[in-house]
Design a protein around this motif. Structure first.
Motif, PDB file in Angstrom:
ATOM      1  N   ALA A 173       3.466   8.506  -1.322  1.00 46.12           N
ATOM      2  CA  ALA A 173       3.009   8.390   0.072  1.00 46.12           C
ATOM      3  C   ALA A 173       4.171   8.599   1.044  1.00 46.12           C
ATOM      4  CB  ALA A 173       2.359   7.035   0.304  1.00 46.12           C
TER       5      ALA A 173
ATOM      6  N   TRP B 236       3.578   1.862  -9.392  1.00 46.65           N
ATOM      7  CA  TRP B 236       4.304   2.076  -8.136  1.00 46.65           C
ATOM      8  C   TRP B 236       4.672   3.538  -7.993  1.00 46.65           C
ATOM      9  CZ3 TRP B 236       4.115  -2.324  -5.456  1.00 46.65           C
ATOM     10  CH2 TRP B 236       3.987  -3.522  -6.167  1.00 46.65           C
TER      11      TRP B 236
ATOM     12  N   TRP C  12       0.818  -1.209   0.000  1.00 48.78           N
ATOM     13  CA  TRP C  12       0.000   0.000   0.000  1.00 48.78           C
ATOM     14  C   TRP C  12       0.859   1.270   0.000  1.00 48.78           C
ATOM     15  CZ3 TRP C  12      -4.341   1.402  -1.635  1.00 48.78           C
ATOM     16  CH2 TRP C  12      -5.499   0.613  -1.512  1.00 48.78           C
ATOM     17  N   SER C  13       1.941   1.205   0.776  1.00 52.61           N
ATOM     18  CA  SER C  13       2.721   2.427   0.957  1.00 52.61           C
ATOM     19  C   SER C  13       3.419   2.864  -0.323  1.00 52.61           C
ATOM     20  CB  SER C  13       3.745   2.237   2.085  1.00 52.61           C
ATOM     21  OG  SER C  13       4.787   1.394   1.649  1.00 52.61           O
TER      22      SER C  13
ATOM     23  N   ARG D 232      -6.915   7.603   3.768  1.00 51.92           N
ATOM     24  CA  ARG D 232      -5.671   7.618   2.981  1.00 51.92           C
ATOM     25  C   ARG D 232      -4.892   6.330   3.228  1.00 51.92           C
ATOM     26  NH1 ARG D 232      -3.451  12.398   1.111  1.00 51.92           N
ATOM     27  NH2 ARG D 232      -1.916  10.970   0.301  1.00 51.92           N
ATOM     28  N   ASN D 233      -5.220   5.282   2.482  1.00 53.09           N
ATOM     29  CA  ASN D 233      -4.590   3.978   2.699  1.00 53.09           C
ATOM     30  C   ASN D 233      -3.081   4.011   2.518  1.00 53.09           C
ATOM     31  OD1 ASN D 233      -6.888   2.733   3.372  1.00 53.09           O
ATOM     32  ND2 ASN D 233      -7.226   1.729   1.388  1.00 53.09           N
ATOM     33  N   ASP D 234      -2.621   4.750   1.491  1.00 56.46           N
ATOM     34  CA  ASP D 234      -1.182   4.745   1.204  1.00 56.46           C
ATOM     35  C   ASP D 234      -0.373   5.421   2.315  1.00 56.46           C
ATOM     36  OD1 ASP D 234      -2.402   7.109   0.603  1.00 56.46           O
ATOM     37  OD2 ASP D 234      -1.195   7.531  -1.186  1.00 56.46           O
TER      38      ASP D 234
ATOM     39  N   ALA E 163       1.949   1.956  -3.484  1.00 59.96           N
ATOM     40  CA  ALA E 163       1.010   1.661  -4.577  1.00 59.96           C
ATOM     41  C   ALA E 163       0.428   2.947  -5.149  1.00 59.96           C
ATOM     42  CB  ALA E 163      -0.109   0.764  -4.045  1.00 59.96           C
ATOM     43  N   HIS E 164       0.197   2.914  -6.439  1.00 60.92           N
ATOM     44  CA  HIS E 164      -0.518   4.011  -7.096  1.00 60.92           C
ATOM     45  C   HIS E 164      -1.782   3.413  -7.703  1.00 60.92           C
ATOM     46  CE1 HIS E 164      -1.013   7.907  -8.974  1.00 60.92           C
ATOM     47  NE2 HIS E 164      -1.335   7.271 -10.113  1.00 60.92           N
TER      48      HIS E 164
ATOM     49  N   TRP F 111      -4.784   0.773  -6.283  1.00 59.99           N
ATOM     50  CA  TRP F 111      -4.758  -0.671  -6.060  1.00 59.99           C
ATOM     51  C   TRP F 111      -6.182  -1.096  -5.771  1.00 59.99           C
ATOM     52  CZ3 TRP F 111      -2.095  -3.626  -1.461  1.00 59.99           C
ATOM     53  CH2 TRP F 111      -1.999  -4.996  -1.794  1.00 59.99           C
TER      54      TRP F 111
END
Lengths: 268, 346
Positions: free
Chosen positions: A48, A44, A28-29, A229-231, A31-32, A34
């Protein structure tokens, strides 16, 4: 041979159990975009991370503040817990069992039950919303750990060795520094690391006593979760894990009782 | 060379009905090796801790060469104590342990090293300077503990049961080492022990304590020849006690009149004679006796006798006891020069 294979299989399963949940965080950190049901993100990015590490996010400030609070809490806990643990470990006195039960109480009772009473008390003392108030509140769950570990350490300590040091010309301060401290240091170190982690992971107490004005890392983390904000959440969560992993690596040897893989490389 | 004096020293532990040390007066001569002797619980270890400053007395004064040290903390008394357990610091090497006191004084490292080396070779621990305490045998640990105190050249050295944790074979070696080091350094030394044989073999002077009080303070021989009381005599193996009255050079007891040595005091007294001084065969003060028991003790034989219904014991060489049987009729004599008179039981 077969037992050995089973053992390593079990070890692998356990490691997977602990590590696999972290894998999505790591992905997640960086990811662009997902989306379900994709196995991997479409692209990628380090956006974040650069945001999490920028001044505007306040993550680094929170990291520093959380470290400061956990360190101060640990030091204060040691200051109280070492003499208290000594008294419990070495002496018997009337009401010792009661003291032990009272000491254990904060570790047994749910935090939610005590936090309101604590808040009311701190409000009257003018400690809500202050750094000092949060540190004092953290001492409630931290102090039992410190005191009980030190009590166990001192129950295996022979105070005659301090008499011996005094009789050889050591002042009380020298006796503590050169005789008592080296004897209790391994236990004190372990207790301190765990005290640090207990303070580091406080959410409820910090929220209630700090009133949002003392923004520690877990509080910041929750606000990003709430914002969806998951990332960024993933990046902060990984940063949040850092001290725990470092401490686990340092203490693994003491916990397992023999040299563990994580510390093997650290030792000369 | 320092003279140690205790004046009316009293200590009662909280909760204890009886004082552990009760008005103790004791002068330890400068440069002497004195044994503080007594049965367990007589207050000898308490006395030692009071001198070391590890506990505070309720009353009384402790002086070194006349200077009171009663109020000083242990580290400022110039009194070094070696405990019954070696109590070496486990995190330090043997050299680190022996140099501990010098390091606390802030001596330069080079000076500490040379003094520690000299001391280690004196107690024959030369090659073990870098070992950890756990790697040493019990005897070596005890010697390291002794070296750690001696290297400080204390005014007074206190040794608490220094031989009790050692195997019998090592005891003699340690005793000789303590004796030799004490003679060399001339440090006023007080050794606590419960073993009268150990005290006699080790010390110049013995201070015997009973129930927190000094019973007798004298040279070792005096405890055999001139015990102060019946209890002192018993502690040193005295078994023959004849209560009675002495008058005009004769002591009258259950076994009849016995001739006393010249200048013997008169009055109500207990006559005593060492079992090894009681003679089998005719002589002055002889009496008919019956052998009631024989015990072969290796180098000696103990003969239990009944003299006019009174039980007496004699220790003789096994050769002399040869041919004797239980029930044998013999003659026993009490040499006047071996007689000692004790005050009557209180």
């Amino acid at each position: 041979m077969r037992a050995r294979r089973l053992q390593s299989l079990a070890a692998l399963a356990l490691a997977g159990w602990l590590v696999l949940p972290l894998l999505p965080l790591a992905i997640w950190s960086v990811a662009h975009g997902w989306r379900f049901p994709d196995l991997l993100p479409q692209a990628w990015t380090t956006k974040a991370w650069s945001y999490a590490l920028s001044d505007t996010a306040g993550v680094l400030n929170s990291f520093g503040l959380t470290t400061l609070i956990a360190t101060a809490t640990t030091l204060l806990a040691a200051l109280v817990g070492v003499p208290a643990g000594r008294a419990i470990g070495l002496h018997s006195f009337p009401g010792k069992r009661l003291v032990l039960i009272l000491l254990l109480a904060p570790a047994i009772l749910p935090g939610l039950a005590t936090v309101f009473g604590l808040h009311g008390l701190f409000l009257r003392l003018g400690l809500t919303g202050t750094l000092a108030g949060v540190i004092l509140a953290h001492l409630v769950p931290v102090l039992p750990y410190m005191t009980l570990v030190m009590a166990a350490v001192f129950s295996r300590f022979d105070p005659a060795i301090e008499h011996q040091a005094r009789s050889l010309g050591a002042t009380p301060v020298q006796t503590f520094r050169f005789v008592t401290l080296p004897a209790i240091l391994p236990g004190l170190l372990t207790a301190s690391l765990f005290a640090f982690l207990v303070s580091w992971s406080q959410y409820l107490l910090t929220l209630a006593i700090g009133g949002g004005r003392v923004q520690t890392l877990p509080l910041l983390l929750y606000s990003f979760v709430a914002a969806g904000r998951n990332d960024v959440t993933a990046a902060i969560a990984l940063l949040y894990l850092l001290p725990g992993l470092v401490i686990l690596a340092i203490t693994a040897r003491q916990i397992t009782g023999r040299s563990a893989a994580l510390t093997e490389g650290l030792r000369p | 060379m320092t003279r140690l004096a205790l004046q009316r020293l009293t200590k009662t532990y909280p909760g204890a009905g009886q004082a552990a040390v009760h008005g103790l007066d004791l002068e330890v001569e400068s440069g002497s090796l004195t044994a503080l002797l007594g049965p367990s619980g007589c207050g000898k270890t308490t006395t030692m801790k009071l001198i070391a400053g590890l506990i505070a007395p309720d009353a009384g004064e402790i002086t070194l060469d006349g200077h009171p040290i009663t109020g000083l903390p242990p580290e400022r008394r110039g009194v070094a104590m070696v405990f019954q357990n070696p109590l070496l610091f486990p995190h330090l090497s043997i050299a680190g342990n022996v140099g501990f006191g010098l390091r606390m004084r802030g001596l330069p490292t080079a000076q500490i090293d040379s003094q520690v080396q000299a001391m280690l070779s004196r107690v024959r621990l030369d090659g073990l300077a870098d070992r950890r305490p756990a790697q040493l045998s019990g005897g070596q640990q005890q010697r390291a503990a002794l070296a750690r105190a001696l290297v400080l050249h204390p005014a007074v050295l206190l040794l608490d049961e220094p031989l009790s944790n050692l195997d019998p074979g090592l005891r003699d070696e340690m005793r000789q080492l303590i004796r030799a080091l004490q003679q060399e350094t001339g440090i006023t030394t007080l050794v606590v022990t419960h073993d009268q044989a150990e005290a006699v073999a080790l010390a110049d002077r013995i201070a015997l304590m009973f129930a927190g009080r000094l019973a007798q303070h004298a040279a070792p021989q005096d405890f055999y020849r001139r015990p102060a009381t019946k209890a002192v005599s018993r502690f040193f193996g005295g078994v023959n006690f004849l209560p009675g009255r002495s008058a005009a050079g004769l002591h009258h007891s259950a076994i009849g009149p016995l001739t006393l040595p010249p200048d013997a005091p008169e009055g109500e007294q207990i006559l005593t004679i060492r079992p090894e001084a009681l003679r089998l065969g005719p002589g002055p003060n002889s009496r008919p006796a019956r052998v009631t028991a024989l015990a072969f003790l290796g180098t000696q034989t103990r003969i239990s006798l009944s003299v006019a219904g009174v039980a007496l014991e004699a220790l003789t060489s096994p050769d002399q006891a040869q041919g004797l049987d239980e029930g044998a009729e013999v003659t026993v004599s009490v040499p006047p020069e071996a007689i000692w008179l004790l005050p009557p039981d209180a």
